[in-house]
Scaffold this motif. Structure first.
Motif, short mmCIF file in Angstrom:
data_model
loop_
_atom_site.label_atom_id
_atom_site.label_comp_id
_atom_site.label_asym_id
_atom_site.label_seq_id
_atom_site.Cartn_x
_atom_site.Cartn_y
_atom_site.Cartn_z
N LEU A 175 5.01 8.50 -2.38
CA LEU A 175 5.97 9.61 -2.33
C LEU A 175 6.74 9.61 -3.64
CD1 LEU A 175 7.21 11.90 -0.66
CD2 LEU A 175 9.00 10.29 0.03
N TYR A 176 6.56 10.68 -4.40
CA TYR A 176 7.30 10.88 -5.64
C TYR A 176 8.58 11.66 -5.34
CZ TYR A 176 2.84 9.75 -7.94
OH TYR A 176 1.69 9.13 -8.37
N VAL A 177 9.65 11.32 -6.06
CA VAL A 177 10.94 11.97 -5.85
C VAL A 177 11.51 12.34 -7.21
CG1 VAL A 177 13.29 11.71 -4.95
CG2 VAL A 177 11.37 10.58 -3.79
N ARG B 31 0.81 -1.22 0.00
CA ARG B 31 0.00 0.00 0.00
C ARG B 31 0.84 1.27 0.00
NH1 ARG B 31 -3.09 -3.11 -1.42
NH2 ARG B 31 -5.16 -3.67 -0.62
N GLN B 32 2.17 1.13 0.00
CA GLN B 32 3.06 2.29 0.03
C GLN B 32 4.02 2.20 -1.16
OE1 GLN B 32 4.13 3.45 4.41
NE2 GLN B 32 4.76 1.34 4.08
N PHE B 33 4.28 3.34 -1.77
CA PHE B 33 5.15 3.36 -2.95
C PHE B 33 6.10 4.54 -2.87
CE2 PHE B 33 1.30 1.14 -4.06
CZ PHE B 33 1.78 0.00 -4.69
N ALA C 90 6.79 11.45 7.30
CA ALA C 90 5.38 11.80 7.51
C ALA C 90 4.45 10.93 6.68
CB ALA C 90 5.15 13.27 7.18
N LEU C 91 4.90 10.48 5.51
CA LEU C 91 4.00 9.79 4.59
C LEU C 91 4.19 8.28 4.58
CD1 LEU C 91 1.80 10.56 2.51
CD2 LEU C 91 3.56 10.52 0.75
N LEU C 92 5.42 7.81 4.68
CA LEU C 92 5.69 6.38 4.55
C LEU C 92 6.12 5.78 5.89
CD1 LEU C 92 7.78 6.29 1.24
CD2 LEU C 92 5.29 6.14 1.51
N ASP C 93 5.69 4.56 6.13
CA ASP C 93 6.13 3.78 7.29
C ASP C 93 7.12 2.75 6.77
OD1 ASP C 93 6.54 2.17 9.46
OD2 ASP C 93 4.42 1.70 9.80
N TRP D 291 -2.81 11.67 0.10
CA TRP D 291 -1.93 10.53 0.34
C TRP D 291 -0.82 10.43 -0.70
CZ3 TRP D 291 -3.05 10.21 4.95
CH2 TRP D 291 -4.37 10.17 5.41
N ALA D 292 -0.54 11.52 -1.40
CA ALA D 292 0.57 11.53 -2.35
C ALA D 292 1.27 12.88 -2.28
CB ALA D 292 0.07 11.27 -3.78
N GLU D 293 2.57 12.84 -2.40
CA GLU D 293 3.36 14.07 -2.32
C GLU D 293 4.62 13.89 -3.15
OE1 GLU D 293 5.13 17.12 1.10
OE2 GLU D 293 3.94 15.37 1.67
N ILE D 294 5.19 15.02 -3.59
CA ILE D 294 6.46 14.98 -4.30
C ILE D 294 7.47 15.82 -3.54
CG2 ILE D 294 5.93 16.94 -5.83
CD1 ILE D 294 7.48 15.35 -8.05
#
Length: 271
Positions: A103-105, A74-76, A146-149, A124-127
Motif C-alpha cells: 500500500l503506497y501512501v 510480505r506486506q509493506f 482491504a489490502l493489509l492484515d 496486490w498494490a494500490e496507492i
C-alpha cells in the motif's frame, strides 16, 4: 490542521517543483514536468554527482525490501511513497514472490493521479491519497483494511520522507504511532538526509529545496537513530545508506554521504 486542509494545501501549490516528481526526474522517470527537470539540472550543476544520492536511496530501499522478503515479511506500507515506478516496492516483491501486498501512501494529488494507472494491472498494490501526519487517515482507510492484515508483520517504509516534516509535526511521535499499529515481527525502514558527515553539500541541497513545494530539514544521525525507538536495529545497524548491506561491486565511497538510515524489527516485548 485537519486532514482535509492538509490535502487542500497540496491542491493549491502544484506549480513549484514537487519532491515526488523531483525524485522521479533524478531516477530517469517520465512522470515529472519541466519544472522538476530544470530543478534537477540546476541541482546537478551545483552539486555534480548529486543524482547518485537519489539512486543510492532507491538502491537502499530495494535492498531493505529484499532483506525483509527473505525473512518472511510480505506486506509493506510505503509512507510518502512518491510515484511507484523505476524499481519500486511492488516490482522488487514480485521478483521474489507472488504473495505480497503493498500500500503506497502520498498526499500530493498529481503524484497519486500519475500512480493509479501504473498500478491498475497490479492486483496486490494500490496507492491512496492520505497524509502520513494523520495516521488515522492511513491506518483506518478502507483500502488499508482491504489490502493489509495489520495482525501480521508489516514493513513500514519511511524512505526519504521524514525530512519533509518540520519539527512541529512531531516526527518522532508520528513514527511511534505507526510502530504501535503493527505487530511484533514487523519492520521499520528509514532513510533521512543529514549533514553529519558533509555539512556543506547538505546545506546547499536544503537551500535548493527551500524553493520547492517540499522544503526539507537536515537532522543529525543521532536524531534519525532515535526514530527507531525500541525496535531492534538489524545488522549492520544505522549508517550511511550506501553502507547498509551494499551490493557486491558497489562503490565503497559514494561522492555524497548525506543519507542516513537503517532497518529495525519490532520485538515481541515491544509495547
Amino acid at each position: 490542521m485537519t486532514e482535509a486542509q492538509r490535502l487542500l494545501s497540496r491542491e493549491m501549490d502544484i506549480d513549484r517543483p514537487c519532491a515526488a516528481r523531483i525524485y522521479d526526474a533524478f531516477l530517469g522517470g517520465s512522470h515529472n514536468f519541466g519544472v522538476e527537470r530544470r530543478f534537477a539540472e540546476r541541482l546537478e550543476l551545483a552539486l555534480p554527482g548529486v543524482t547518485g544520492v537519489f539512486r543510492d536511496n532507491r538502491a537502499f530501499l530495494r535492498r531493505a525490501v529484499e532483506y525483509l522478503l527473505a525473512r518472511g515479511v510480505r506486506q509493506f506500507l510505503d509512507l510518502g511513497s512518491g510515484i511507484p515506478t523505476i524499481g519500486h516496492v511492488h516490482e522488487v516483491a514480485r521478483r521474489r514472490t507472488g504473495r505480497f501486498r503493498v500500500l503506497y501512501v502520498d498526499n500530493e494529488p498529481l503524484t497519486v493521479a500519475h500512480s493509479k494507472p501504473l498500478l491498475a494491472a497490479e492486483p496486490w498494490a494500490e496507492i491512496i491519497r492520505a497524509d502520513l501526519r494523520e495516521p488515522g487517515s492511513v491506518l483506518n482507510a478502507p483500502e488499508t483494511a482491504a489490502l493489509l492484515d495489520l495482525a501480521q508483520p508489516v514493513g513500514v517504509l519511511m524512505s526519504a520522507v521524514l525530512h519533509f516534516l518540520d519539527d512541529g509535526d512531531d516526527p518522532h511521535g508520528l513514527v511511534r504511532t505507526y510502530q504501535r499499529a503493527v505487530p511484533p515481527g514487523s519492520a521499520l525502514v528509514i532513510s533521512h538526509v543529514t549533514g553529519g558527515e558533509q555539512p556543506a553539500p547538505m546545506h546547499l541541497l536544503a537551500n535548493f529545496y527551500a524553493d520547492t513545494a517540499d522544503p526539507l530539514v537536515d537532522r543529525s544521525p543521532e536524531w534519525i537513530d532515535e526514530c527507531f525507538g525500541g525496535f531492534d536495529r538489524l545488522g549492520p545497524g544505522t549508517c550511511c545508506v550506501s553502507d547498509w548491506r551494499p551490493d557486491p561491486g558497489a562503490p565503497a565511497h559514494p561522492h555524497y554521504r548525506i543519507l542516513h538510515g537503517g532497518v529495525a524489527r519490532k520485538p515481541a516485548r515491544h509495547e
